[in-house]
Design a protein around this motif. Structure first.
Motif, PDB file in Angstrom:
ATOM      1  N   ASP A 337      -0.566  -7.019 -14.152  1.00 19.66           N
ATOM      2  CA  ASP A 337      -0.289  -6.546 -13.683  1.00 19.66           C
ATOM      3  C   ASP A 337      -0.055  -6.206 -12.332  1.00 19.66           C
ATOM      4  OD1 ASP A 337       0.590  -3.754 -12.078  1.00 19.66           O
ATOM      5  OD2 ASP A 337      -0.805  -2.672 -12.988  1.00 19.66           O
ATOM      6  N   SER A 338       1.274  -6.552 -11.076  1.00 18.65           N
ATOM      7  CA  SER A 338       2.011  -6.791  -9.727  1.00 18.65           C
ATOM      8  C   SER A 338       1.246  -5.763  -9.097  1.00 18.65           C
ATOM      9  CB  SER A 338       3.337  -7.778 -10.348  1.00 18.65           C
ATOM     10  OG  SER A 338       3.706  -8.476 -10.979  1.00 18.65           O
ATOM     11  N   ARG A 339       1.302  -5.007  -9.692  1.00 25.08           N
ATOM     12  CA  ARG A 339       1.958  -3.710  -8.684  1.00 25.08           C
ATOM     13  C   ARG A 339       0.067  -4.220  -7.934  1.00 25.08           C
ATOM     14  NH1 ARG A 339       0.060   0.687 -10.413  1.00 25.08           N
ATOM     15  NH2 ARG A 339      -0.660   0.232 -12.445  1.00 25.08           N
ATOM     16  N   LEU A 340      -0.731  -4.254  -8.136  1.00 24.51           N
ATOM     17  CA  LEU A 340      -2.629  -4.084  -7.391  1.00 24.51           C
ATOM     18  C   LEU A 340      -2.937  -5.778  -7.739  1.00 24.51           C
ATOM     19  CD1 LEU A 340      -3.917  -1.360 -10.286  1.00 24.51           C
ATOM     20  CD2 LEU A 340      -3.056  -1.243  -7.822  1.00 24.51           C
ATOM     21  N   GLU A 341      -2.370  -6.806  -7.340  1.00 23.94           N
ATOM     22  CA  GLU A 341      -2.822  -7.749  -7.051  1.00 23.94           C
ATOM     23  C   GLU A 341      -3.010  -8.079  -5.819  1.00 23.94           C
ATOM     24  OE1 GLU A 341       0.737 -10.398  -9.572  1.00 23.94           O
ATOM     25  OE2 GLU A 341       1.436  -9.784  -7.455  1.00 23.94           O
ATOM     26  N   HIS A 342      -2.598  -7.250  -4.658  1.00 20.95           N
ATOM     27  CA  HIS A 342      -3.661  -7.718  -3.218  1.00 20.95           C
ATOM     28  C   HIS A 342      -4.084  -5.931  -3.367  1.00 20.95           C
ATOM     29  CE1 HIS A 342       0.450  -5.513  -3.402  1.00 20.95           C
ATOM     30  NE2 HIS A 342      -0.218  -5.178  -1.790  1.00 20.95           N
ATOM     31  N   VAL A 343      -4.832  -4.878  -4.108  1.00 25.11           N
ATOM     32  CA  VAL A 343      -4.917  -3.856  -3.638  1.00 25.11           C
ATOM     33  C   VAL A 343      -6.398  -3.697  -4.685  1.00 25.11           C
ATOM     34  CG1 VAL A 343      -4.949  -1.544  -4.519  1.00 25.11           C
ATOM     35  CG2 VAL A 343      -2.880  -2.558  -4.548  1.00 25.11           C
ATOM     36  N   ASP A 344      -7.472  -3.294  -3.785  1.00 28.45           N
ATOM     37  CA  ASP A 344      -8.978  -3.005  -4.047  1.00 28.45           C
ATOM     38  C   ASP A 344      -8.855  -1.957  -3.442  1.00 28.45           C
ATOM     39  OD1 ASP A 344     -11.558  -2.510  -4.685  1.00 28.45           O
ATOM     40  OD2 ASP A 344     -12.450  -3.634  -2.292  1.00 28.45           O
ATOM     41  N   PHE A 345      -8.876  -0.472  -4.621  1.00 24.78           N
ATOM     42  CA  PHE A 345      -9.206   0.766  -4.602  1.00 24.78           C
ATOM     43  C   PHE A 345     -11.019   0.955  -4.115  1.00 24.78           C
ATOM     44  CE2 PHE A 345      -4.909   1.195  -6.927  1.00 24.78           C
ATOM     45  CZ  PHE A 345      -4.674   1.941  -6.236  1.00 24.78           C
ATOM     46  N   GLU A 346     -11.447  -0.023  -4.301  1.00 24.18           N
ATOM     47  CA  GLU A 346     -12.972   0.271  -3.932  1.00 24.18           C
ATOM     48  C   GLU A 346     -13.200   0.086  -2.222  1.00 24.18           C
ATOM     49  OE1 GLU A 346     -17.344   1.301  -4.339  1.00 24.18           O
ATOM     50  OE2 GLU A 346     -15.746   0.542  -5.997  1.00 24.18           O
ATOM     51  N   CYS A 347     -12.964   0.152  -1.756  1.00 25.39           N
ATOM     52  CA  CYS A 347     -12.888  -0.225  -0.140  1.00 25.39           C
ATOM     53  C   CYS A 347     -12.671   1.168   0.740  1.00 25.39           C
ATOM     54  CB  CYS A 347     -11.723  -0.210   0.792  1.00 25.39           C
ATOM     55  SG  CYS A 347      -9.797  -0.736   0.570  1.00 25.39           S
ATOM     56  N   LEU A 348     -11.363   1.731  -0.586  1.00 26.43           N
ATOM     57  CA  LEU A 348     -10.646   3.566  -0.014  1.00 26.43           C
ATOM     58  C   LEU A 348     -12.204   4.161  -0.027  1.00 26.43           C
ATOM     59  CD1 LEU A 348      -7.201   4.397  -1.169  1.00 26.43           C
ATOM     60  CD2 LEU A 348      -8.131   3.627   1.370  1.00 26.43           C
ATOM     61  N   PHE A 349     -12.621   4.112  -1.360  1.00 21.08           N
ATOM     62  CA  PHE A 349     -13.787   5.118  -1.256  1.00 21.08           C
ATOM     63  C   PHE A 349     -15.120   4.976  -0.822  1.00 21.08           C
ATOM     64  CE2 PHE A 349     -11.194   5.366  -4.936  1.00 21.08           C
ATOM     65  CZ  PHE A 349     -10.802   7.427  -5.374  1.00 21.08           C
ATOM     66  N   THR A 350     -15.124   3.946  -0.008  1.00 21.03           N
ATOM     67  CA  THR A 350     -16.565   3.175   0.535  1.00 21.03           C
ATOM     68  C   THR A 350     -16.331   4.033   1.961  1.00 21.03           C
ATOM     69  OG1 THR A 350     -16.391   0.687  -0.768  1.00 21.03           O
ATOM     70  CG2 THR A 350     -17.549   1.490   1.567  1.00 21.03           C
ATOM     71  N   CYS A 351     -14.486   4.034   2.417  1.00 19.93           N
ATOM     72  CA  CYS A 351     -14.417   4.602   3.815  1.00 19.93           C
ATOM     73  C   CYS A 351     -14.112   6.119   3.607  1.00 19.93           C
ATOM     74  CB  CYS A 351     -13.225   3.432   4.401  1.00 19.93           C
ATOM     75  SG  CYS A 351     -13.591   1.784   4.695  1.00 19.93           S
ATOM     76  N   LEU A 352     -13.955   6.713   2.321  1.00 22.15           N
ATOM     77  CA  LEU A 352     -12.945   7.468   2.102  1.00 22.15           C
ATOM     78  C   LEU A 352     -13.947   9.104   1.406  1.00 22.15           C
ATOM     79  CD1 LEU A 352      -9.137   6.815   3.379  1.00 22.15           C
ATOM     80  CD2 LEU A 352     -11.187   7.538   5.252  1.00 22.15           C
TER      81      LEU A 352
END
Length: 608
Positions: A337-352
């Protein structure tokens, strides 16, 4: 309902379209009339057609009956249900419960114009709410300011461009040099590969980019003093060219080997490929080799540059030599899945919190100015890349600087949309600047430093509620039992979050393909007003009235209009499943084939 005019299906070759003469001549007309084929209740995909071919439907018209077609329809429905992962089905049920039964109006080609006139005279949607009209006017004004050629960035076009390029363009080491007669430091390139020794236009452009790289590697250069201990940090930045092209900078900041107080240095790889995990592994190897000797880095990077560009899901092997260890092979794999190659959604829920995240998402959809503030470079880069990934299948078309150097902070005074990240040390300066309307987010405290106070009203109310509920239940949805192998791809935080936001776009624009018409010359055109007015929900129509003026939407539609074949990707898969769910949809696919088969039989009857 409209059906896609550009989607045509060829009958499977296994099916015989030529009935036997005995079957055609037997029976009277009333008997033959009873052989008319009932219509299947749903639209069918190309995969369904292949399944029907495997069922070996009989060629005799007398063999087609209600029971056999009912059985076929049930098989197709069960196959479609199996295609949708359980997690996605659970997400869809949340949206269905919040949305209600309203989806699309029943519109026909001949009634579009009269329906549009009647709608304008009897239902003044935008006039009833000045706020939505103001949003639309702002986006139109932005387009006039940009005065850009009708060419937009799309994920698919970027992937095609990347396939023709090297794995990376250049690798640099950036160090801090003390300024003369001052106790401050200036970042500069201390090592570079490959060397730029040819005075070509491309080399001159590369030199200009290289001048900017040190500032992005050390956006906080003025705050540094020699230290004895420092935990290494991995982050990334984005360089945007005048033509809109983007290059990713993948960085590892750490203390060089030695004793006593010393200054850190940054290893940086510049590439057009957005794949954080792959280049993080490259930086691990660079760090290991530089710890032994800087001379070992050059042959490794040369071998890497000569390696082919890996396709999604593929692995490349880089052969290297390391003294004491001998020949080694480094395997680098790109995710499927090339869309999420450089993505980590965990950081969003850690900060927001979920509610804050949805407010930021809404602001980006309307192409507002957004500023992230955080203490760490890694937090800024991770959250910036993650929040942009929420926009899929759309692409952010404007200024995107995950880590903005303090020396470039004046960029936040730009009147056009942007998404930038600033270190907390720049916050006092930021508050002094005459920044126009912008959403400023403190990622360390989960609060807005500045806001427009309307962020909760930008999205359709029911869909926003579904978004919030699905994200609040993310852990519960992931942990539920799964009985499908395909669920393994979705049952991760990244997979779930991506699916939740994809469903939002499916609910709002998933019917776009029904309004792509094709001329006799094969040119496609999008019917904008008919597309918007076909939506039953008034709140979604209002949202679309604004969103359709954005550069993101324009780029998305342009990409679909210019395609020679149907778009492929996860969003298109979910759209196809969504259209199959629509009630009373005009028949297509299998029904068109069966009607064509019935018409051919009538013709043969008359001929005989």
């Amino acid at each position: 309902m409209w059906s896609p005019q550009d989607r045509k299906y060829n009958p499977p070759t296994q099916l015989s379209l030529k009935p036997s003469s005995q079957s055609l001549r037997s029976g009277n007309w009333s008997e033959r009339k009873s052989h008319r084929l009932p219509r299947l209740p749903k639209r069918h995909s190309h995969d369904d057609m292949l399944l029907l071919a495997q069922l070996s439907l009989p060629s005799s018209p007398s063999s087609f009956n209600e029971d056999s077609l009912s059985t076929t329809s049930e098989l197709l429905s069960s196959r479609r249900a199996r295609r949708i992962p359980k997690l996605v089905q659970r997400i869809n049920s949340i949206y269905s419960a919040k949305r209600g039964k309203k989806r699309l109006k029943k519109l026909s080609m001949s009634s579009i114009e009269t329906a549009s006139l009647r709608d304008e005279n009897s239902e003044s949607e935008s006039d009833s709410d000045d706020r939505f009209k103001a949003h639309t006017q702002r986006l139109v004004h932005i387009q006039s300011m940009l005065k850009r050629a009708p060419s937009y960035r799309t994920l698919e076009l970027e992937l095609l461009e990347w396939q023709e390029r090297e794995l990376f363009e250049y690798f640099v080491v950036v160090s801090l040099r003390k300024k003369p007669s001052r106790n401050t430091y200036l970042p500069e390139v201390s090592y570079q590969f490959p060397k730029l020794d040819r005075p070509t236009k491309q080399m001159r452009e590369a030199e200009e980019r290289l001048k900017a790289i040190p500032q992005f590697c050390f956006p906080d250069a003025k705050d540094w003093l020699p230290v004895s201990e420092y935990s290494s940090e991995t982050f990334s930045f984005v360089l945007t060219g005048e033509d809109g092209s983007r290059r990713f900078g993948y960085c590892r900041r750490l203390l060089p080997s030695g004793k006593g107080p010393r200054l850190p240095e940054v290893y940086c790889v510049i590439s057009r490929l957005g794949c954080f995990g792959l280049f993080s592994k490259v930086l691990d190897e660079v760090e290991r080799r530089r710890g032994i000797s800087a001379a070992l880095v050059y042959p490794f990077m040369r071998s890497l540059m000569e390696s082919p560009f890996p396709a999604p899901g593929k692995t490349i092997k880089v052969k290297t030599f390391l003294p004491g260890a001998g020949n080694e092979v480094l395997e680098l794999r790109r995710p499927m899945d090339s869309r999420l190659e450089h993505v980590d959604f965990e950081c969003l829920f850690t900060c927001l919190s979920v509610r804050q995240l949805i407010r930021i998402f809404a602001s980006l959809l309307l192409e507002r100015r957004v500023i992230f503030v955080a203490d760490k470079l890694s937090t800024l880069s991770s959250c910036s890349h993650a929040v942009v990934a929420l926009l899929y299948p759309f692409s952010w078309q404007h200024t995107f600087i995950p880590v903005l150097p303090a020396s470039m902070i004046d960029i936040v005074c730009c009147p056009t949309p942007f998404l930038v990240g600033l270190l907390s040390s720049s916050l006092p300066k930021l508050k002094e600047l005459p920044v126009e309307e912008a959403l400023m987010v403190n990622l360390g405290s989960d609060r807005f430093i500045r806001q427009m106070d309307d962020e909760d009203t930008l999205l359709p109310r029911k869909l926003q509620a579904a978004l919030e509920q699905a994200l609040e239940r993310k852990n519960e949805l992931i942990s539920q039992d799964s009985d499908s192998d395909s669920d393994d791809e979705c049952n991760t935080l990244n997979g779930l979050v991506s699916e939740v936001f994809i469903r939002f776009f499916v609910e709002t624009v998933g019917h776009y393909s029904l309004f792509l018409t094709q001329s006799e010359k094969g040119e496609r055109a999008f019917q904008r007003e008919a597309f918007r007015k076909s939506v039953a929900s008034k709140s979604i129509r209002r949202f679309l009235e604004v969103f359709m003026e954005s550069q993101m939407f324009a780029g998305f539609i342009q990409d679909r209009e210019l395609r020679k074949c149907r778009a492929k990707g996860l969003f298109e898969q979910r759209v196809e499943q969504y259209l199959e769910e629509l009630p009373d949809t005009e028949q297509s696919g299998m029904n068109k084939f069966l009607r064509g088969l019935g018409n051919k039989m009538k013709f043969l009857h008359k001929k005989n």
